[in-house]
Design an enzyme around this catalytic site. Structure first.
Site, PDB file in Angstrom:
ATOM      1  N   ASP A 129      68.273  19.574  48.010  1.00  0.00           N
ATOM      2  CA  ASP A 129      67.233  20.113  47.152  1.00  0.00           C
ATOM      3  C   ASP A 129      65.878  19.595  47.615  1.00  0.00           C
ATOM      4  OD1 ASP A 129      65.746  21.214  45.206  1.00  0.00           O
ATOM      5  OD2 ASP A 129      66.519  19.989  43.558  1.00  0.00           O
ATOM      6  N   ARG A 140      62.991  20.551  46.234  1.00  0.00           N
ATOM      7  CA  ARG A 140      62.003  20.742  45.179  1.00  0.00           C
ATOM      8  C   ARG A 140      61.344  19.435  44.731  1.00  0.00           C
ATOM      9  NH1 ARG A 140      62.054  25.718  42.815  1.00  0.00           N
ATOM     10  NH2 ARG A 140      63.651  27.110  43.611  1.00  0.00           N
ATOM     11  N   GLY A 190      69.283  34.378  34.563  1.00  0.00           N
ATOM     12  CA  GLY A 190      70.262  35.253  35.197  1.00  0.00           C
ATOM     13  C   GLY A 190      70.138  35.229  36.700  1.00  0.00           C
ATOM     14  N   GLU A 216      64.546  36.824  46.568  1.00  0.00           N
ATOM     15  CA  GLU A 216      63.153  36.486  46.868  1.00  0.00           C
ATOM     16  C   GLU A 216      62.791  36.835  48.309  1.00  0.00           C
ATOM     17  OE1 GLU A 216      61.455  32.748  44.339  1.00  0.00           O
ATOM     18  OE2 GLU A 216      62.920  32.308  45.882  1.00  0.00           O
TER      19      GLU A 216
END
Length: 547
Positions: free
Chosen positions: A2, A4, A32, A66
């Site tokens: 990760d 982030r 979702g 994305e």
């Protein structure tokens, strides 16, 4: 892994410190598996997208959606995409391999091996993995973040050019032109000439190519109006010098004629592309209107695959009924030896009178100038300029460019020449019978005498260097319908008063020699008087209202 809480957080903070507005896909806001409208809008409104490919990126359907959206915006909206390969190799993303392969296998089991969704994900990963970006293994994160922020700061000061509302048929040509440029080679200089008929899309193609490659270089420049700039030159050395001076300001480099140039012939659009472009303009707003196929085919025949003709004719016919299509196309059919000028003039002929006046003023005087200035001048002449400009944009007769310094009105050379020709044909053999004058020789011939004219509405003479011009004592006063007079770099030699008509709305003559302005008796319509750096005297009692 990760990213982030470490790399992404540090990068976000660094961009914020530089004053760069940054939108981050925050995991806690996800709902979702579908990409949210807010994130879609953020991607669409962005100028630059950074994709951080980490080890577990492909395991998230959200992240894959994305990257699909980002790559769509790159293709459709010229979004700049910069990938960061964080402790993985670009080929792992492209192929995919290792963790990316495992993730895609898992998605195939869930959605099906032939799933359209998974196919879109794979293609987006392949395209993004081929982009130039940054590879990071175990180097200094702070140094990488600094390089990313510097690159983004530089790119935000460089904006892409306005190309075309509907860039039909451009992509395949750009791919071929890039192969001709051979950007990966060691050659220092390569020139490619775009050759083809007027209105075929040479400038559009050059701008699209520029947008596709300019961010690969530290500096870039596009010179507009090359034909006008180079018409008095025997070669392109002066243009090359101008180009280098803008890319490398302050440096002097010797420039010689370049050998080994290549020529790319820009051809007309093929039938499917021509039909697609025509439909984009002809059926833009009123899709419920049904037009017979033979009328569409006839319109395509007259446009002859030229993008400019397809746009202008399609925009003119948009929203019109079948009988109006028949009338316009029948008019074209009756013109012997028809050319693109005849096709373009169909759109002009369909304008209301006020829009025709605005169009001719722009064509003869104001192409390339700021929309703010043009509206100020033409509004003073009593025109509804705001709606008029919008009508001309809808008819594809003008375009609005939005560079950093402000909006400008542009017009294709052929459309401008059509407008100028319309004015010349008003009275081919008598200058005093034309509505507008803009060439030095024509203005000199008319003003040096005292001929009367009820036709001349506007004179705009904007010279590159100062020229002397003799003006007869009553030359301007005899132009009873003159509403606009602009004289830049024009010196007059007479000493008497300047007689002007009462219809004059806008009078601009910087550095005019000493004289006196005189109007005849009666109501005056003057809105703007610009006489800076001049010694003209104005008797203000001429403008008093007597009761």
């Amino acid at each position: 892994m990760d990213v982030r809480k470490n790399f992404l957080g540090h990068l976000y903070a660094a961009l914020e410190r530089e004053g760069i507005y940054t939108y981050v896909d925050r995991e806690e806001l996800r709902k979702g598996k579908q990409i949210t409208p807010a994130l879609m809008k953020a991607i669409q409104d962005s100028r630059i997208a950074i994709i951080i490919f980490s080890e577990n990126y492909a395991s998230s359907p959200w992240c894959l959606e994305e990257v699909v959206k980002i790559m769509e915006c790159k293709e459709q909206r010229n979004l700049m995409v910069l990938p960061v390969f964080y402790k993985i190799k670009p080929q792992e993303v492209r192929t995919p391999r290792q963790s990316y392969q495992k993730a895609m296998v898992k998605h195939e089991r869930k959605f099906g091996k032939d799933s359209e969704k998974v196919s879109k994900w794979k293609k987006a990963l392949f395209d993004a993995g081929n982009l130039s970006g940054w590879d990071f293994n175990d180097e200094d994160e702070a140094d990488l973040i600094k390089r990313i922020v510097n690159e983004i700061s530089m790119q935000l000061h460089r904006t892409p050019l306005d190309v075309a509302k509907h860039p039909i048929g451009i992509h395949r040509r750009i791919v071929y032109l890039e192969s001709m440029l051979n950007l990966e080679s060691d050659n220092d200089v390569l020139m490619i000439g775009l050759w083809g008929h007027g209105g075929i899309g040479k400038t559009t193609l050059a701008k699209a190519l520029y947008n596709d490659i300019f961010r690969r270089f530290e500096a870039s420049c596009l010179l507009a109006d090359v034909r006008e700039t180079s018409k008095d030159s025997k070669d392109l050395v002066l243009l090359q010098e101008k180009l280098l001076s803008q890319i490398l300001p302050g440096k002097e480099l010797p420039v010689f004629n370049v050998a080994g140039d290549q020529i790319y012939e820009v051809k007309t659009l093929e039938n499917p592309e021509a039909l697609e472009l025509f439909k984009k303009h002809a059926f833009l707003r009123n899709n419920e209107i049904v037009i017979r196929r033979d009328l569409v085919k006839s319109a395509l025949h007259y446009a002859n695959g030229l993008p400019l003709a397809l746009e202008v004719l399609g925009s003119f016919l948009c929203g019109r009924r079948e009988e109006e299509w028949e009338s316009a196309l029948d008019k074209l059919a009756k013109i012997p030896d028809k050319n693109i000028n005849d096709v373009l003039k169909i759109s002009y002929d369909g304008l209301e009178d006020y829009a025709k006046e605005i169009f001719l003023d722009i064509a003869c005087f104001f192409k390339g100038q700021s929309i703010k200035h043009i509206k100020e001048v033409l509004d003073s002449c009593g025109f509804n300029t705001t709606i008029g400009v919008q009508v001309l944009v809808e008819r594809s007769l003008i375009t609005i460019e939005r560079p950093i310094e402000g909006e400008k009105i542009q017009m294709h050379d052929l459309i401008q020449l059509m407008g100028m020709d319309i004015v010349k044909q008003e009275c081919p053999n008598d200058l005093s019978g034309r509505s507008r004058l803009w060439l030095y020789e024509d203005v000199y011939d008319v003003l040096s005498g005292d001929m009367e004219s009820n036709a001349i509405k506007a004179i705009v003479l904007d010279l590159p260097t100062t020229e002397e011009i003799y003006i007869g004592p009553n030359a301007l006063g005899n132009m009873r319908r003159l509403r606009l007079l602009i004289m830049i770099n024009v010196h007059n030699s007479f000493q008497g008063p300047i007689h002007l008509p009462n219809e004059l709305r806008w009078f601009e003559w910087p550095e005019c020699a000493s004289s006196v302005l005189k109007f005849p008796p009666g109501p005056k319509k003057l809105v703007r008087l610009d006489l800076h750096k001049s010694n003209i005297q104005v008797a203000m009692d001429q403008f008093k209202v007597r009761i």
